[in-house]
Design a protein around this motif. Sequence first.
Motif, PDB file in Angstrom:
ATOM      1  N   VAL A  14       1.099  -1.113  -0.026  1.00 14.91           N
ATOM      2  CA  VAL A  14       0.157   0.150  -0.104  1.00 14.91           C
ATOM      3  C   VAL A  14       1.316   1.546  -0.057  1.00 14.91           C
ATOM      4  CG1 VAL A  14      -2.151  -1.213   1.571  1.00 14.91           C
ATOM      5  CG2 VAL A  14      -0.119   0.271   2.529  1.00 14.91           C
ATOM      6  N   GLN A  15       1.814   1.107   0.136  1.00 12.52           N
ATOM      7  CA  GLN A  15       2.814   2.733   0.789  1.00 12.52           C
ATOM      8  C   GLN A  15       3.574   2.494  -0.300  1.00 12.52           C
ATOM      9  OE1 GLN A  15       5.379   2.978   4.791  1.00 12.52           O
ATOM     10  NE2 GLN A  15       4.940  -0.076   4.336  1.00 12.52           N
ATOM     11  N   LYS A  16       3.717   1.695  -1.912  1.00  5.01           N
ATOM     12  CA  LYS A  16       4.212   1.355  -2.833  1.00  5.01           C
ATOM     13  C   LYS A  16       3.228   2.115  -3.480  1.00  5.01           C
ATOM     14  CE  LYS A  16       8.132  -1.595  -1.950  1.00  5.01           C
ATOM     15  NZ  LYS A  16       8.370  -2.724  -2.607  1.00  5.01           N
ATOM     16  N   SER A  35       4.743  -3.788  -9.949  1.00  8.58           N
ATOM     17  CA  SER A  35       4.206  -5.015  -9.583  1.00  8.58           C
ATOM     18  C   SER A  35       3.075  -4.252  -8.749  1.00  8.58           C
ATOM     19  CB  SER A  35       4.992  -6.007  -9.094  1.00  8.58           C
ATOM     20  OG  SER A  35       5.254  -5.895  -7.027  1.00  8.58           O
ATOM     21  N   VAL A  36       3.303  -4.125  -7.720  1.00  8.15           N
ATOM     22  CA  VAL A  36       2.119  -3.794  -6.761  1.00  8.15           C
ATOM     23  C   VAL A  36       0.768  -3.385  -6.901  1.00  8.15           C
ATOM     24  CG1 VAL A  36       3.817  -3.290  -5.430  1.00  8.15           C
ATOM     25  CG2 VAL A  36       3.353  -1.223  -6.488  1.00  8.15           C
ATOM     26  N   GLY A  70      16.745  -4.714 -14.519  1.00  7.45           N
ATOM     27  CA  GLY A  70      16.482  -4.878 -13.277  1.00  7.45           C
ATOM     28  C   GLY A  70      15.623  -4.280 -12.465  1.00  7.45           C
ATOM     29  N   ASP A  71      14.780  -3.980 -13.111  1.00  3.86           N
ATOM     30  CA  ASP A  71      13.124  -3.647 -13.347  1.00  3.86           C
ATOM     31  C   ASP A  71      12.281  -4.483 -13.210  1.00  3.86           C
ATOM     32  OD1 ASP A  71      13.503  -0.732 -12.667  1.00  3.86           O
ATOM     33  OD2 ASP A  71      13.048  -0.503 -14.634  1.00  3.86           O
ATOM     34  N   ALA A  72      12.571  -5.429 -14.464  1.00  5.69           N
ATOM     35  CA  ALA A  72      11.990  -6.334 -14.831  1.00  5.69           C
ATOM     36  C   ALA A  72      12.334  -7.776 -13.852  1.00  5.69           C
ATOM     37  CB  ALA A  72      11.958  -7.137 -16.091  1.00  5.69           C
ATOM     38  N   VAL A  73      12.944  -8.258 -13.106  1.00 10.26           N
ATOM     39  CA  VAL A  73      14.248  -8.450 -12.143  1.00 10.26           C
ATOM     40  C   VAL A  73      12.662  -8.179 -10.852  1.00 10.26           C
ATOM     41  CG1 VAL A  73      15.699  -9.699 -11.090  1.00 10.26           C
ATOM     42  CG2 VAL A  73      16.228  -9.186 -13.683  1.00 10.26           C
ATOM     43  N   HIS A  74      12.786  -7.315 -10.831  1.00  2.53           N
ATOM     44  CA  HIS A  74      12.647  -6.312  -9.448  1.00  2.53           C
ATOM     45  C   HIS A  74      10.906  -6.956  -9.140  1.00  2.53           C
ATOM     46  CE1 HIS A  74      11.875  -3.652  -5.712  1.00  2.53           C
ATOM     47  NE2 HIS A  74      11.137  -3.479  -6.929  1.00  2.53           N
ATOM     48  N   VAL A  75      10.277  -6.372 -10.457  1.00  2.00           N
ATOM     49  CA  VAL A  75       8.839  -7.237 -10.772  1.00  2.00           C
ATOM     50  C   VAL A  75       8.305  -8.486 -10.294  1.00  2.00           C
ATOM     51  CG1 VAL A  75       6.588  -7.633 -12.182  1.00  2.00           C
ATOM     52  CG2 VAL A  75       7.958  -5.397 -12.570  1.00  2.00           C
ATOM     53  N   VAL A  76       9.033  -9.354 -10.896  1.00  2.00           N
ATOM     54  CA  VAL A  76       8.865 -10.837 -10.179  1.00  2.00           C
ATOM     55  C   VAL A  76       9.008 -11.107  -9.188  1.00  2.00           C
ATOM     56  CG1 VAL A  76      10.212 -13.258 -10.652  1.00  2.00           C
ATOM     57  CG2 VAL A  76       9.504 -11.473 -12.833  1.00  2.00           C
ATOM     58  N   ALA A  77      10.610 -10.676  -8.679  1.00  2.91           N
ATOM     59  CA  ALA A  77      10.798 -10.905  -6.791  1.00  2.91           C
ATOM     60  C   ALA A  77       9.686 -10.033  -5.703  1.00  2.91           C
ATOM     61  CB  ALA A  77      12.188 -10.592  -6.322  1.00  2.91           C
ATOM     62  N   GLU A  78       9.139  -8.678  -6.317  1.00  3.99           N
ATOM     63  CA  GLU A  78       8.483  -8.037  -5.577  1.00  3.99           C
ATOM     64  C   GLU A  78       7.690  -8.631  -5.108  1.00  3.99           C
ATOM     65  OE1 GLU A  78       8.052  -3.423  -4.466  1.00  3.99           O
ATOM     66  OE2 GLU A  78       7.309  -4.041  -6.738  1.00  3.99           O
ATOM     67  N   PHE A  89       6.879 -11.641  -6.008  1.00  2.00           N
ATOM     68  CA  PHE A  89       6.906 -13.323  -4.669  1.00  2.00           C
ATOM     69  C   PHE A  89       6.855 -13.007  -3.277  1.00  2.00           C
ATOM     70  CE2 PHE A  89       9.752 -16.229  -2.716  1.00  2.00           C
ATOM     71  CZ  PHE A  89       8.707 -17.882  -3.185  1.00  2.00           C
ATOM     72  N   LYS A  90       7.774 -11.386  -3.521  1.00  2.00           N
ATOM     73  CA  LYS A  90       7.452 -11.317  -1.692  1.00  2.00           C
ATOM     74  C   LYS A  90       6.373 -11.357  -1.998  1.00  2.00           C
ATOM     75  CE  LYS A  90      10.243  -8.908   1.553  1.00  2.00           C
ATOM     76  NZ  LYS A  90      10.967  -8.287   1.771  1.00  2.00           N
ATOM     77  N   HIS A  91       5.395 -10.830  -2.385  1.00  2.00           N
ATOM     78  CA  HIS A  91       4.413 -10.500  -1.703  1.00  2.00           C
ATOM     79  C   HIS A  91       3.134 -11.429  -2.161  1.00  2.00           C
ATOM     80  CE1 HIS A  91       5.570  -6.000  -3.018  1.00  2.00           C
ATOM     81  NE2 HIS A  91       5.592  -6.090  -1.638  1.00  2.00           N
ATOM     82  N   GLY A  92       3.417 -12.648  -2.258  1.00  2.00           N
ATOM     83  CA  GLY A  92       2.191 -13.879  -2.084  1.00  2.00           C
ATOM     84  C   GLY A  92       1.698 -13.371  -3.072  1.00  2.00           C
ATOM     85  N   LYS A  93       1.876 -13.008  -4.354  1.00  2.00           N
ATOM     86  CA  LYS A  93       1.241 -12.976  -5.524  1.00  2.00           C
ATOM     87  C   LYS A  93       1.530 -14.760  -6.456  1.00  2.00           C
ATOM     88  CE  LYS A  93       0.780  -7.626  -5.795  1.00  2.00           C
ATOM     89  NZ  LYS A  93       0.643  -7.091  -5.706  1.00  2.00           N
ATOM     90  N   PRO A  94       0.347 -14.837  -6.949  1.00  2.00           N
ATOM     91  CA  PRO A  94       0.547 -15.694  -8.529  1.00  2.00           C
ATOM     92  C   PRO A  94       1.727 -15.237  -9.123  1.00  2.00           C
ATOM     93  CG  PRO A  94      -1.991 -15.008  -8.265  1.00  2.00           C
ATOM     94  CD  PRO A  94      -0.524 -14.587  -7.392  1.00  2.00           C
ATOM     95  N   ILE A  95       2.403 -16.695  -9.995  1.00  2.00           N
ATOM     96  CA  ILE A  95       3.871 -16.331 -10.681  1.00  2.00           C
ATOM     97  C   ILE A  95       3.794 -17.720 -11.589  1.00  2.00           C
ATOM     98  CG2 ILE A  95       6.474 -15.545 -11.643  1.00  2.00           C
ATOM     99  CD1 ILE A  95       6.584 -14.548  -8.252  1.00  2.00           C
TER     100      ILE A  95
END
Length: 705
Positions: free
Chosen positions: A256-258, A597-598, A619-627, A629-635
């Motif tokens: 929510v902050q992002k 991703s948020v 880096g932006d694309a890799v960050h989308v995937v990692a973030e 994943f961290k937020h529990g979203k389906p990938i």
Amino acid sequence: MSPLRRSRHDAQDKQRQLDRYRVDPEGRLTTDQGIPVDDTDNSVKVGERGPTIMEDFHLREKITHFDHERIPERVVHARGSGAYGHFRATESLAEYTKAEFLCDTSLETPVFVRFSTVAGSRGSADTVRDVRGFATKFYTRQGNFDLVGNNMPVFFIQDGVKFPDFVHAVKPEPHNEIPQASSAHDTLWDFVQLQPETIHMMMWLMSDRALPRSFRMMQGFGVHTFRLVNDAGRSVFVKFHWKPRLGVHSLIWDEVQKVAGRDPDFNRRDLWESIDAGRYPEWDLCLQIVPEEDEQAFDFDLLDPTKIIPEEMVPARPVGRLVLDRNPDNFFAETEQVAFHLGNVVPGIDFTDDPLLQARLFSYLDTQLLRLGGPNFTQLPVNQPVAEVRNHHRDGPHQTLIETARAAYHPNSLSGGCPALADEGAFRHYPERVQGHKVRKRSETFADHYSQATLFWNSMADWEKEHIVDAFRFELGNVTHWHIRKGVVGHLNHVDHDLAVKVAEGIGVAPPDRPVTLNHGRSSPALSQADQPGSVVGRKIAVLAAEGVSADDVRSVKEPLIDQGAFCHVIGPHDGSLPSTGGGVVEVDRALRTVSSVVYDAVVIPGGRTSVDILTGCGDAVHVVAEAFKHGKPIGAIGEGIDLLKAAPMLEGVRLADRHDGEVADTGVVTQAAGGGATRWFLHEFTDAIAKHRHWDRAKERVPA
């Protein structure tokens, strides 16, 4: 005329009333008096460089209207979003009420619903930690009924005389007007630590309920206990609930902050786009009905607005369906000027002696008089009932009705005694017997402030409890006075000792060494957001792609998801189109640098060696995937797209498809080793993962996103 045709006629009549006030933007420009204007870029001057002259009535009118076009914002619930729709009862409640719209299943009652945040100003963000308003105006044939509720079933205080104190405490601090739309500050928590009646509501506020994914996935509650009264004059107590057909789902605090930075209009945009695309939000109206003779059958007071009736004790009975299917045409004229009032009830619905409800009956009307400029705000199109209005009210600011009757009083003979008193169908207050001494005193039945807060805590899944602890730590970590932190921890120790210890350890306060009150161990599954019904309808899916992407993979994922009601956006390194394998192109919906991703519910990576190599080096694309994943979203990933998952940091431990195991689903990560398009298995598993919303059983603590 049949009841169904009559109902449709009422809805059409309401639409005709609104249409009277609509302005044709295609016509020629005029003043407010209808005088044609041929130049609105230059004021009238003495010579081309001379002074402007006062006779320029168009200039004066235009500037004057601009100077006065803002009205005071609501003291609370200032930031809102609204929509039109309809309600239909799915079973007759004539046994309990004479409210026609709840008794006649053939009636389609037009409605306007406004969702809102409570604490922030109109310019604040949607995704703050806050209560959400859920106010519904039913345009019934018996008059307007306003069900003015929140997305939480309890409130911060028990008596309305405390309402100004609470609002002053939660608003930005008066010396510096900081923080905006946030409860993480000293004055709010000072109020909390001195008012134990707030603790149950604070448990809800620190939960994910305060961070809804969407208004479409948010419950609504009438909060107060009301009465239903039938034709025979018999009464029952009732609690109103709205249950979303898409299930109850939330964001998490890091998101929510992002989101507030990426899209401060996240929730209102979601509502607007969903209705605009025909993915209409729906809720079931559910009632908890308590016979009068059972008023004292609970270990809490039915009139206490800080308490719920657990659904194990009184089931929430589905009785009707709400559908929102039309966006407003003008935000100010409709969403901003809509006026809700708890006192707007129809025959068959009545009040109780809830002391918070009684105060709100005064407050809502009082604020409308200031905000909307006088007593004639009910004549604004969005507030007009479909029922005919006839009374002796006259004059006042913004009077638009042209009354022709000579008499404006009752009784009269000059107007033939009209309007006459109703001989049937009138609202009559329930004749409840009331007696007692005048006292300023709280009932002893309101004195238990902790047991339902404990019930709420016990009902949470482990991941929900983790989020609640983190929320208390964040909020109290922003409190500068240490005695306030200690005071809140002291109250939490009445709720649950383990909760109090975990919060204390996170905010530098000495943990309590023993519980004050033993946890009673009771729980209520209906309070948890775990195992909620889910759907892909209205979900936003990001499809990561670059030059050389597999068009077959993109098409085979995107088209079925759209057919099921999801929004699918191809996210590329730039706007425009991407050359794909096989010589075609894939159109980009959003450039990678403009999204995050948020703002999506799930991410999928199609194959294509060149595309995946480009994304892996971005880096932006890799960050989308990692973030995500961290937020529990389906990938999801197909073919070479799996390599991007391998490049995302800290995703080790998740099983991925390979040539030995060609299709794998592991904690919401769905992979298919073969390219050439998504298989039926992949689509089934991926849509199922999306419908489950989040996957909290991942090892995500080390993911640096």
